[in-house]
Each structure stands twice: as structure tokens, then as C-alpha cells.
Scaffold this active site. Structure first.
Site, PDB file in Angstrom:
ATOM      1  N   SER A  95       5.259  -6.901   3.517  1.00 17.43           N
ATOM      2  CA  SER A  95       5.802  -7.199   4.842  1.00 17.43           C
ATOM      3  C   SER A  95       6.586  -8.528   4.814  1.00 17.43           C
ATOM      4  O   SER A  95       6.354  -9.372   3.944  1.00 17.43           O
ATOM      5  CB  SER A  95       4.662  -7.294   5.856  1.00 17.43           C
ATOM      6  OG  SER A  95       3.770  -8.305   5.450  1.00 17.43           O
TER       7      SER A  95
ATOM      8  N   LYS B 183      -1.068  -7.161  -9.100  1.00 19.94           N
ATOM      9  CA  LYS B 183      -2.050  -7.233  -8.007  1.00 19.94           C
ATOM     10  C   LYS B 183      -1.662  -6.152  -7.014  1.00 19.94           C
ATOM     11  O   LYS B 183      -0.787  -6.330  -6.182  1.00 19.94           O
ATOM     12  CB  LYS B 183      -1.983  -8.619  -7.352  1.00 19.94           C
ATOM     13  CG  LYS B 183      -3.276  -9.090  -6.713  1.00 19.94           C
ATOM     14  CD  LYS B 183      -3.804  -8.204  -5.601  1.00 19.94           C
ATOM     15  CE  LYS B 183      -3.090  -8.340  -4.285  1.00 19.94           C
ATOM     16  NZ  LYS B 183      -3.504  -7.306  -3.290  1.00 19.94           N
TER      17      LYS B 183
ATOM     18  N   PHE C 147       0.809  -1.219   0.000  1.00 26.45           N
ATOM     19  CA  PHE C 147       0.000   0.000   0.000  1.00 26.45           C
ATOM     20  C   PHE C 147       0.843   1.271   0.000  1.00 26.45           C
ATOM     21  O   PHE C 147       0.379   2.325  -0.399  1.00 26.45           O
ATOM     22  CB  PHE C 147      -0.946   0.006   1.225  1.00 26.45           C
ATOM     23  CG  PHE C 147      -0.290   0.453   2.513  1.00 26.45           C
ATOM     24  CD1 PHE C 147      -0.108   1.793   2.802  1.00 26.45           C
ATOM     25  CD2 PHE C 147       0.175  -0.480   3.442  1.00 26.45           C
ATOM     26  CE1 PHE C 147       0.507   2.207   3.986  1.00 26.45           C
ATOM     27  CE2 PHE C 147       0.793  -0.083   4.614  1.00 26.45           C
ATOM     28  CZ  PHE C 147       0.952   1.274   4.880  1.00 26.45           C
TER      29      PHE C 147
ATOM     30  N   GLU D  13      -4.989  -3.616  -1.847  1.00 21.14           N
ATOM     31  CA  GLU D  13      -6.430  -3.339  -1.816  1.00 21.14           C
ATOM     32  C   GLU D  13      -6.734  -2.038  -1.071  1.00 21.14           C
ATOM     33  O   GLU D  13      -7.848  -1.546  -1.106  1.00 21.14           O
ATOM     34  CB  GLU D  13      -7.167  -4.528  -1.172  1.00 21.14           C
ATOM     35  CG  GLU D  13      -6.864  -4.790   0.301  1.00 21.14           C
ATOM     36  CD  GLU D  13      -5.543  -5.525   0.555  1.00 21.14           C
ATOM     37  OE1 GLU D  13      -4.689  -5.588  -0.363  1.00 21.14           O
ATOM     38  OE2 GLU D  13      -5.351  -6.013   1.682  1.00 21.14           O
TER      39      GLU D  13
ATOM     40  N   GLU E 177       8.788  -4.125  13.323  1.00 17.88           N
ATOM     41  CA  GLU E 177       8.688  -3.043  12.345  1.00 17.88           C
ATOM     42  C   GLU E 177       7.394  -2.291  12.671  1.00 17.88           C
ATOM     43  O   GLU E 177       6.304  -2.847  12.526  1.00 17.88           O
ATOM     44  CB  GLU E 177       8.619  -3.595  10.912  1.00 17.88           C
ATOM     45  CG  GLU E 177       8.553  -2.471   9.889  1.00 17.88           C
ATOM     46  CD  GLU E 177       8.285  -2.951   8.450  1.00 17.88           C
ATOM     47  OE1 GLU E 177       7.594  -3.953   8.264  1.00 17.88           O
ATOM     48  OE2 GLU E 177       8.771  -2.268   7.533  1.00 17.88           O
TER      49      GLU E 177
ATOM     50  N   CYS F  82       9.392   1.731   3.476  1.00 19.70           N
ATOM     51  CA  CYS F  82      10.278   0.630   3.845  1.00 19.70           C
ATOM     52  C   CYS F  82      11.698   1.128   4.059  1.00 19.70           C
ATOM     53  O   CYS F  82      12.522   0.426   4.624  1.00 19.70           O
ATOM     54  CB  CYS F  82      10.273  -0.436   2.772  1.00 19.70           C
ATOM     55  SG  CYS F  82      10.958   0.164   1.236  1.00 19.70           S
TER      56      CYS F  82
HETATM   57  P1  NAD Z   1       1.471  -6.560   3.111  1.00 22.86           P
HETATM   58  O1  NAD Z   1       2.504  -7.607   3.189  1.00 22.86           O
HETATM   59  O2  NAD Z   1       0.366  -6.575   4.102  1.00 22.86           O
HETATM   60  O3  NAD Z   1       0.767  -6.573   1.660  1.00 22.86           O
HETATM   61  C1  NAD Z   1       1.525  -6.541   0.483  1.00 22.86           C
HETATM   62  C2  NAD Z   1       0.712  -7.203  -0.633  1.00 22.86           C
HETATM   63  O4  NAD Z   1       0.474  -8.565  -0.294  1.00 22.86           O
HETATM   64  C3  NAD Z   1      -0.651  -6.565  -0.857  1.00 22.86           C
HETATM   65  O5  NAD Z   1      -0.923  -6.547  -2.234  1.00 22.86           O
HETATM   66  C4  NAD Z   1      -1.597  -7.500  -0.109  1.00 22.86           C
HETATM   67  O6  NAD Z   1      -2.892  -7.534  -0.672  1.00 22.86           O
HETATM   68  C5  NAD Z   1      -0.921  -8.849  -0.254  1.00 22.86           C
HETATM   69  N1  NAD Z   1      -1.150  -9.735   0.900  1.00 22.86           N
HETATM   70  C6  NAD Z   1      -1.338  -9.369   2.192  1.00 22.86           C
HETATM   71  N2  NAD Z   1      -1.481 -10.463   2.968  1.00 22.86           N
HETATM   72  C7  NAD Z   1      -1.364 -11.531   2.152  1.00 22.86           C
HETATM   73  C8  NAD Z   1      -1.411 -12.944   2.363  1.00 22.86           C
HETATM   74  N3  NAD Z   1      -1.601 -13.468   3.563  1.00 22.86           N
HETATM   75  N4  NAD Z   1      -1.243 -13.745   1.308  1.00 22.86           N
HETATM   76  C9  NAD Z   1      -1.036 -13.248   0.076  1.00 22.86           C
HETATM   77  N5  NAD Z   1      -0.985 -11.915  -0.185  1.00 22.86           N
HETATM   78  C10 NAD Z   1      -1.150 -11.078   0.834  1.00 22.86           C
HETATM   79  O7  NAD Z   1       2.243  -5.157   3.145  1.00 22.86           O
HETATM   80  P2  NAD Z   1       1.627  -3.700   3.187  1.00 22.86           P
HETATM   81  O8  NAD Z   1       1.033  -3.467   4.537  1.00 22.86           O
HETATM   82  O9  NAD Z   1       0.810  -3.434   1.999  1.00 22.86           O
HETATM   83  O10 NAD Z   1       2.959  -2.822   3.008  1.00 22.86           O
HETATM   84  C11 NAD Z   1       3.790  -2.485   4.086  1.00 22.86           C
HETATM   85  C12 NAD Z   1       4.934  -3.462   4.229  1.00 22.86           C
HETATM   86  O11 NAD Z   1       5.650  -3.536   2.998  1.00 22.86           O
HETATM   87  C13 NAD Z   1       5.969  -3.046   5.251  1.00 22.86           C
HETATM   88  O12 NAD Z   1       6.378  -4.179   5.953  1.00 22.86           O
HETATM   89  C14 NAD Z   1       7.101  -2.472   4.425  1.00 22.86           C
HETATM   90  O13 NAD Z   1       8.362  -2.504   5.039  1.00 22.86           O
HETATM   91  C15 NAD Z   1       7.049  -3.352   3.236  1.00 22.86           C
HETATM   92  N6  NAD Z   1       7.674  -2.729   2.069  1.00 22.86           N
HETATM   93  C16 NAD Z   1       8.881  -3.201   1.695  1.00 22.86           C
HETATM   94  C17 NAD Z   1       9.530  -2.617   0.621  1.00 22.86           C
HETATM   95  C18 NAD Z   1      10.864  -3.116   0.180  1.00 22.86           C
HETATM   96  O14 NAD Z   1      11.288  -2.712  -0.875  1.00 22.86           O
HETATM   97  N7  NAD Z   1      11.530  -3.986   0.906  1.00 22.86           N
HETATM   98  C19 NAD Z   1       8.928  -1.560  -0.080  1.00 22.86           C
HETATM   99  C20 NAD Z   1       7.678  -1.127   0.338  1.00 22.86           C
HETATM  100  C21 NAD Z   1       7.052  -1.717   1.427  1.00 22.86           C
END
Ligand code: NAD
Length: 505
Positions: free
Chosen positions: A235, A182, A158, A185, A390, A290
Site C-alpha cells: 500500500s 518477507k 498479500f 503474513e 483505494e 493493484c
Molecule cells: P501492505 O502495505 O499492508 O503490506 C505489504 C507488505 O508490507 C506486507 O509484507 C506487510 O507485512 C508489510 N507491512 C505492512 N505494514 C507495515 C508497516 N507498518 N511497516 C513495515 N511493513 C509493513 O499491503 P497489502 O495489504 O499486503 O497489499 C495490498 C496493497 O498493495 C494495495 O494497496 C495494492 O494496491 C498494493 N499493491 C501494489 C502493487 C504495485 O505493483 N504497485 C502490486 C500489488 C499490490
């Protein structure tokens, strides 16, 4: 979370398949909140398995023609797309601000960093040049070509609803693959505008598709036999799941996870400069980056004055709706996330940290949106929840260390290894630090060292599952596979049977 829609007046965000925006099919859906007001602003469809299958089929169908399209034409389309995204910067940024909550200048910065990746992909004819060895053996030439993988997918978080997709799809499609995005959401609209722009740029139908959804959609992508590779950013627990499921199903995967980024401040650093950098990198985008700095490790006597300088700056930050030009820091993404971040402040004191500035007291918290002011914790140590997790919000922890060695040990022992910054005026110390530190992206007096698009982005340890970093040269490598050709054109008259293993002569 899928929720029933109680409002008929809000718009619906749905999928983009085969060059066409899909009408909502009454699937499961979720609310897209306006974080600045706390109200629902849209409904986002959650793709069922059949929708994913239809999108993969469209991508599969478009593949043979797209991978045969000349490089010069693919580059021309990327140039056109670059121009269109540039022309729509503000519109994309306004969508981001409305759904994510970050300030408009911050959202414009996100689009600009995404554009860099489109610019990089415009050079695809040069990037895909292979090697050629003439006369590797007598009359034998050997050369390497790189070919696309097929249908590939990207799953984005997000916090960068436009930039992270642009880390992925420009290189993926420029290399000749077809793509399924994808998005998160929580802020799905920018993905559809990007899809529309790809069509206007001349990307053929089916080459770029967007499927909205939750884990049902992701899990189908992970198991679909025609999806050859998955890029993920999000994450760490989800990244690990994606990596394990995708590799189990024989797919190539790069899964970028969460972070705990430190800023090491040496005693010789300029305190005002270090404090400016710490506050900017901890509170920009409300800490939902991140590459945000979430822990300052202050060495020796610099700690006291640094804490004071940071607290003063944080207390003056203007927190409010991202669209307000006076606002420096916007709201958090959802009410639940804001409450989770605030819970670290509630626990910090009992864990032995000192709450220097409590963001729950910021006047913005009286607004209806998902606001939390900037917060500063001092005397934090590994083992405390506020350090180990985090937090992903505007909470900065200060760890006091007596020596460089002690500070380095804290950083290297942290399970994450995404970004790190060092503030010093000593070039020798900086060089030693870049040698010693076990982190993938290092900033020397640069607080958010996101590499430019012609390098690649990726952390170490629990911040990356997979081998290749994202975008840049490693992105091209990720989205292609190498083929090595050995060729000879001998006079048939010289031919004979030879059962020996071929060797250079
Ligand atoms: P998230 O892991 O909750 O979601 C990321 C994506 O995965 C979304 O599209 C979500 O719909 C999907 N998703 C969520 N739960 C899932 C599951 N159980 N099974 C399959 N798909 C699933 O992350 P977020 O809250 O959207 O973003 C924040 C996180 O992303 C933080 O931890 C941040 O550090 C990390 N991030 C990392 C980087 C990097 O380059 N390392 C960059 C941006 C964000």
C-alpha cells in the site's frame, strides 16, 4: 496483528534460512485465515530481530561464492527453477487459493505471470553484457560492467503471494545477489514452496531466504547495515515509509504503492466490449489487484448504456469459494478488510453517489467466509470517499464526464498513477491519450495492462517511490551497479609524469 494461538491442531508456517525450513521457535505469531470459510487454517511465525540477523548472516556468507559463480551456471539454475515452478503450477495455485481466496484459474494465471520473470532471468548472461569502447583515447579502452549489490531484500503484499516474489528474486539472484523475502503474513505458504524449489534447482544455501513477519521484521531489514537494497510492493502509506526509512539508511529502494486505476470509455467504444472489460478488471480477484479497474470514466452518451451493461454482467457473477469450479469471484482476504470495503457502500448514497448494485445483498454474503458481491456506484465524483480512497475490493465507480478533456483531467488529477485503460475504436484518440495521460502503465482496449516480463512494471506519482520500475530491464539495473573501467597497456618506455587532467588525444 500478533495473536496468541488457541489451537494446537493447525500447521505452523515459519522461516527458510540457509536452505533449511526452520522449526517454529515459539515466536509471536498470527493466524492465517481461510477466507472462504472464515476459519483459521495455519499459524505464521513473526521473526524477531535475531531471526532477521541470522538470515542476513546466511545471505552474507553465501554471497562471495554465489557472485563468483559463472553466468552460465547461474542461467542453468534459473532454467531448472523455471522447470520446477512450471511442474508445480497447480500446487502453488492451490496454496494461493486456500490462503488468498482467489479462484484457481486466477491463481494459475498469477503463477504463469510469475514464471515469465523466471524465463526472463534465464537470459542473464545476455542481460549483464556491458558496453566496450575500443580506442576511447589513444591506446585506451573503456568498458562498463554491472556487478551485484550484495544482500538484497524483497517485501511482498498479500494479493500476489507467488507472482510478486517472482517479480523480485529471479532477477536479484541471477544478477549475483543473495536474497531475503518477507512475504505477506496473510498468505505466507507459497513462499516456502518457492524456497524449496530454489534449493532443488541448485540455488546454494543462503542465496534465497524467507523470513515471515510483520513490521518488526521489516524495520530490522530496513536498518540492517548489510542489506544493500529493498524492493517493496504494497500500500502507498507503507511504501512511503519503506522508501523514507531505506533511503535514510543509505539503501537503494524501489517501493511500489497503491492505485486507483481508471478506465476511460469514449463515445465510439463498443459498449459490450467495454462492459466485459470493466467487470473483468474490477471484479477479478475480488478487486484485490493493484491493476484492478476501480473507476470507469464514461464520456458523453455512452454512460447510461454502459452502466446498464456493467450492472447486468455484475449481477450475474457467481460469488463463492475459489476452489469451486463454478465460482467467478472469491472472498476478500480478511473479515476486517471485507467490512472496510462494505463501509464504502454504506456511505456512498449520503455522499451523493447512486448505488446501482449493492454487493452486500449477494447470496454469498450469507456464507461464513469473507464474501462481498460485486458492487456498482454511479454519479461518483472526486472528493467522495469512495473515489478518493483505494478501496481494494469489488466496487466499481462510474464517473460521468462531458468531454475527453474533462475525463483526462479527472485521471491526471488523481494522486495515483499506476494503470489506466482507454476503450475506443479511434486510433488517433488513443495516440493522443497515451501522450496526455500521467500514468505509468497504459492499456489501449486492454483493461489490465501489466507489462510482459521483458518490459518493466511501475506506476507514477503515489504508486511508486524510487527511480526504477520492477522486473525486466529496469529490474536488472536495480539489482546491479555499474563500474566503468578505463584501461591501457602502454610501453613503459613511453611513461612520463603529466599533471594535466587526462583528456582524449
Ligand atoms: P501492505 O502495505 O499492508 O503490506 C505489504 C507488505 O508490507 C506486507 O509484507 C506487510 O507485512 C508489510 N507491512 C505492512 N505494514 C507495515 C508497516 N507498518 N511497516 C513495515 N511493513 C509493513 O499491503 P497489502 O495489504 O499486503 O497489499 C495490498 C496493497 O498493495 C494495495 O494497496 C495494492 O494496491 C498494493 N499493491 C501494489 C502493487 C504495485 O505493483 N504497485 C502490486 C500489488 C499490490
Amino acid at each position: 496483528m500478533a495473536v496468541a494461538d488457541t489451537s494446537t491442531s493447525i500447521r505452523t508456517v515459519s522461516h527458510w534460512i540457509n536452505g533449511v525450513a526452520q522449526a517454529s521457535a515459539g515466536e509471536h505469531s498470527a493466524i492465517v485465515w481461510n477466507p472462504a470459510t472464515g476459519e483459521p487454517q495455519a499459524r505464521v511465525d513473526f521473526a524477531a530481530v535475531e531471526v532477521i540477523d541470522r538470515a542476513v548472516e546466511a545471505a552474507n556468507h553465501a554471497l562471495p561464492e554465489w557472485r563468483s559463480t559463472p553466468l552460465s551456471r547461474r542461467a542453468e539454475i534459473m532454467f531448472k527453477l523455471r522447470e520446477l515452478v512450471d511442474a508445480h503450477r497447480r500446487e502453488i495455485a492451490e496454496m494461493i487459493t486456500a490462503e488468498h481466496g482467489k479462484t484457481l484459474p486466477d491463481a494459475l494465471g498469477e503463477v504463469a505471470r510469475g514464471l515469465e520473470n523466471l524465463e526472463f532471468a534465464c537470459g542473464i548472461p545476455n542481460l549483464l553484457k556491458g558496453g566496450f569502447s575500443e580506442q576511447a583515447s589513444r591506446g585506451v579502452d573503456v568498458y562498463q560492467i554491472r556487478q551485484p549489490l550484495g544482500v538484497v531484500a524483497g517485501i511482498s503484499p498479500f494479493n500476489f503471494p507467488a507472482m510478486v516474489p517472482m517479480w523480485m528474486f529471479p532477477n536479484a539472484i541471477a544478477c549475483g545477489n543473495t536474497f531475503l523475502l518477507k512475504p505477506s503474513e496473510k498468505d505466507p505458504s507459497a513462499s516456502l514452496l518457492l524456497a524449496e524449489l530454489t534449493k532443488r534447482a541448485g540455488v546454494p544455501d543462503g542465496v534465497f531466504n524467507v523470513i515471515q513477519g510483520d513490521s518488526v521484521a521489516v524495520d530490522r531489514v530496513l536498518e540492517h547495515p548489510d542489506v544493500k537494497a529493498v524492493s517493496f510492493v504494497g500500500s502507498t502509506p507503507v511504501a512511503k515509509h519503506i522508501y523514507e526509512a531505506a533511503t535514510r539508511n543509505g539503501k537503494r529502494v524501489q517501493a511500489l504503492g497503491g492505485a486507483k486505476n481508471h478506465m476511460l470509455v469514449l463515445p465510439d467504444a463498443d459498449i459490450d466490449m467495454a462492459a466485459d472489460a470493466a467487470v473483468s478488471a474490477a471484479c477479478g480477484s475480488a478487486g484485490e489487484r493493484c491493476m484492478a479497474i476501480s473507476a470507469v470514466v464514461a464520456v458523453g452518451a455512452v454512460a447510461g448504456p454502459l452502466v446498464e451493461a456493467i450492472a447486468g454482467r455484475m449481477a450475474r457473477l457467481n460469488v463463492g469459494p475459489g476452489i469451486d469450479p463454478q465460482t467467478e469471484m472469491g472472498p476478500l482476504i480478511t473479515r476486517e478488510h471485507r467490512d472496510r470495503v462494505a463501509s464504502y457502500l454504506a456511505d456512498a448514497e449520503s455522499e451523493g453517489a447512486k448505488v446501482v448494485l449493492d454487493g452486500r445483498r449477494d447470496p454469498a454474503c450469507r456464507r461464513a467466509g469473507f464474501f462481498l458481491g460485486a458492487s456498482l456506484l454511479d454519479n461518483v465524483r472526486p472528493g467522495m470517499r469512495c473515489y478518493d480512497d483505494e478501496i481494494f475490493g469489488p466496487v466499481l465507480s462510474v464517473i460521468r464526464a462531458n468531454t475527453y478533456t474533462e475525463a483526462l483531467r479527472v485521471i491526471n488529477r488523481n494522486p495515483y498513477g499506476n494503470g489506466v485503460a482507454l476503450f475506443t475504436r479511434d486510433g488517433g484518440a488513443a495516440r493522443q491519450f497515451q501522450f496526455d495521460v500521467e500514468v505509468g502503465m497504459v492499456g489501449i482496449n486492454v483493461p489490465i495492462p501489466v507489462p510482459v516480463s521483458y518490459y518493466s512494471f511501475g506506476g507514477w506519482k503515489a504508486s511508486l517511490f524510487g527511480d526504477l520500475h520492477m522486473y525486466g530491464p529496469e529490474g536488472v539495473q536495480f539489482y546491479t551497479r555499474a563500474k566503468v573501467v578505463s584501461s591501457r597497456w602502454p610501453d613503459p618506455g613511453t611513461s612520463k609524469v603529466d599533471l594535466g587532467f587526462p583528456q582524449s588525444r
